[in-house]
Scaffold this active site. Structure first.
Site, PDB file in Angstrom:
ATOM      1  N   ASP A  11       0.719  -0.960   0.341  1.00 21.64           N
ATOM      2  CA  ASP A  11      -0.192  -0.045  -0.171  1.00 21.64           C
ATOM      3  C   ASP A  11       1.007   0.995   0.247  1.00 21.64           C
ATOM      4  OD1 ASP A  11      -2.470   1.463   0.349  1.00 21.64           O
ATOM      5  OD2 ASP A  11      -1.758   1.767   2.409  1.00 21.64           O
ATOM      6  N   ASP A  13      -0.274   5.145   1.022  1.00 25.10           N
ATOM      7  CA  ASP A  13      -0.473   5.980   2.062  1.00 25.10           C
ATOM      8  C   ASP A  13      -0.870   5.850   3.812  1.00 25.10           C
ATOM      9  OD1 ASP A  13      -0.224   7.946  -0.053  1.00 25.10           O
ATOM     10  OD2 ASP A  13      -3.334   8.061  -0.495  1.00 25.10           O
ATOM     11  N   ASP A 170      -1.253  -0.908   5.844  1.00 21.34           N
ATOM     12  CA  ASP A 170      -1.375  -0.206   7.083  1.00 21.34           C
ATOM     13  C   ASP A 170      -2.768   0.331   7.773  1.00 21.34           C
ATOM     14  OD1 ASP A 170      -2.719   2.947   6.999  1.00 21.34           O
ATOM     15  OD2 ASP A 170      -1.956   1.749   4.724  1.00 21.34           O
TER      16      ASP A 170
END
Length: 235
Positions: A11, A13, A170
């Site tokens: 991922d 961001d 995250d």
């Protein structure tokens, strides 16, 4: 040897870059300009979600009259302006982990809900774009996370099976998506902490990518997909 895993999918961001503080500020400012107030709890509900899901949620909260397209355009514009002015910090451990995967011959992919143009700009400005074999965004799939589409598309473009992929996320919805795709998920929380249920879907929850790097070597080759999902090459 990493015979069981051939690809690492990241991922972006909140995982590679510390984007969430600017993103939260931009959402709040844009909504405020249109007469709405956003709480931190509401913002956390948006983390990892695609644009269509965010529109549905915000219109449920603020009403159908919410000018979502206008708010989105403004929050991207002011967020990008601040990002370019102040810079976008890279998370600790990113360069080391990407470099080590590259040395091991692992294919590296990006699977992000951020648009392609902005994603490439961030990777390029950080000087890490050369590590990524493929980039898949929410623009490339029918459904965003927690649907598995984006990770399945990434493995397809990398020409490797889902069971040969490790995903770094995250967000909770990202872990869900990776699990549903049949991949081994590793979570490094940013602003969203996992519930026990989400933790059970992941191989592990780590404080940083630096901590993840401590798996290499020797334990990395021992990673197992949790639950009843099993890599076909593992006994």
């Amino acid at each position: 040897m990493l015979s069981s895993y051939r690809g690492a999918i990241f991922d972006m961001d909140g995982l590679l870059f510390d984007t969430e503080s600017i993103a939260r500020w931009a959402w709040k400012q844009a909504l405020k300009e249109h007469g709405y107030i956003m709480s931190d709890n509401l913002y956390r509900s948006l983390v990892g979600r695609d644009l269509s899901w965010r529109e549905k949620l915000l219109k449920k909260v603020y009403g159908e009259s919410l000018p979502f397209d206008s708010v989105t355009t403004q929050r991207i514009a002011i967020g990008d302006e601040r990002e370019l002015r102040e810079g976008l910090p890279m998370k600790p451990g990113v360069l080391d982990l990407l470099g080590r995967f590259n040395e091991l011959g692992m294919m590296i992919g990006l699977a992000t809900g951020t648009g392609r143009t902005r994603a490439i700009r961030r990777l390029t400005n950080a000087g890490i774009n050369q590590y990524f074999t493929i980039i898949v965004t929410s623009e490339d799939v029918a459904e965003g996370k927690p649907a598995p589409d984006i990770f399945l598309e990434a493995s397809h473009r990398m020409n490797i099976t889902p069971a040969e992929c490790i995903v770094f996320e995250d967000s909770c919805v990202g872990v869900e998506a990776a699990f549903e795709a049949g991949m081994c998920a590793i979570m490094v929380p940013d602003i969203e902490q996992p519930s026990p249920e989400i933790s059970n879907l992941a191989y592990g929850v780590f404080k940083s990518l630096e901590e993840v790097g401590e798996l290499l070597p020797p334990r990395f080759k021992e990673l197992k997909v949790p639950g009843n999902l099993k890599h076909p090459n593992m006994n």
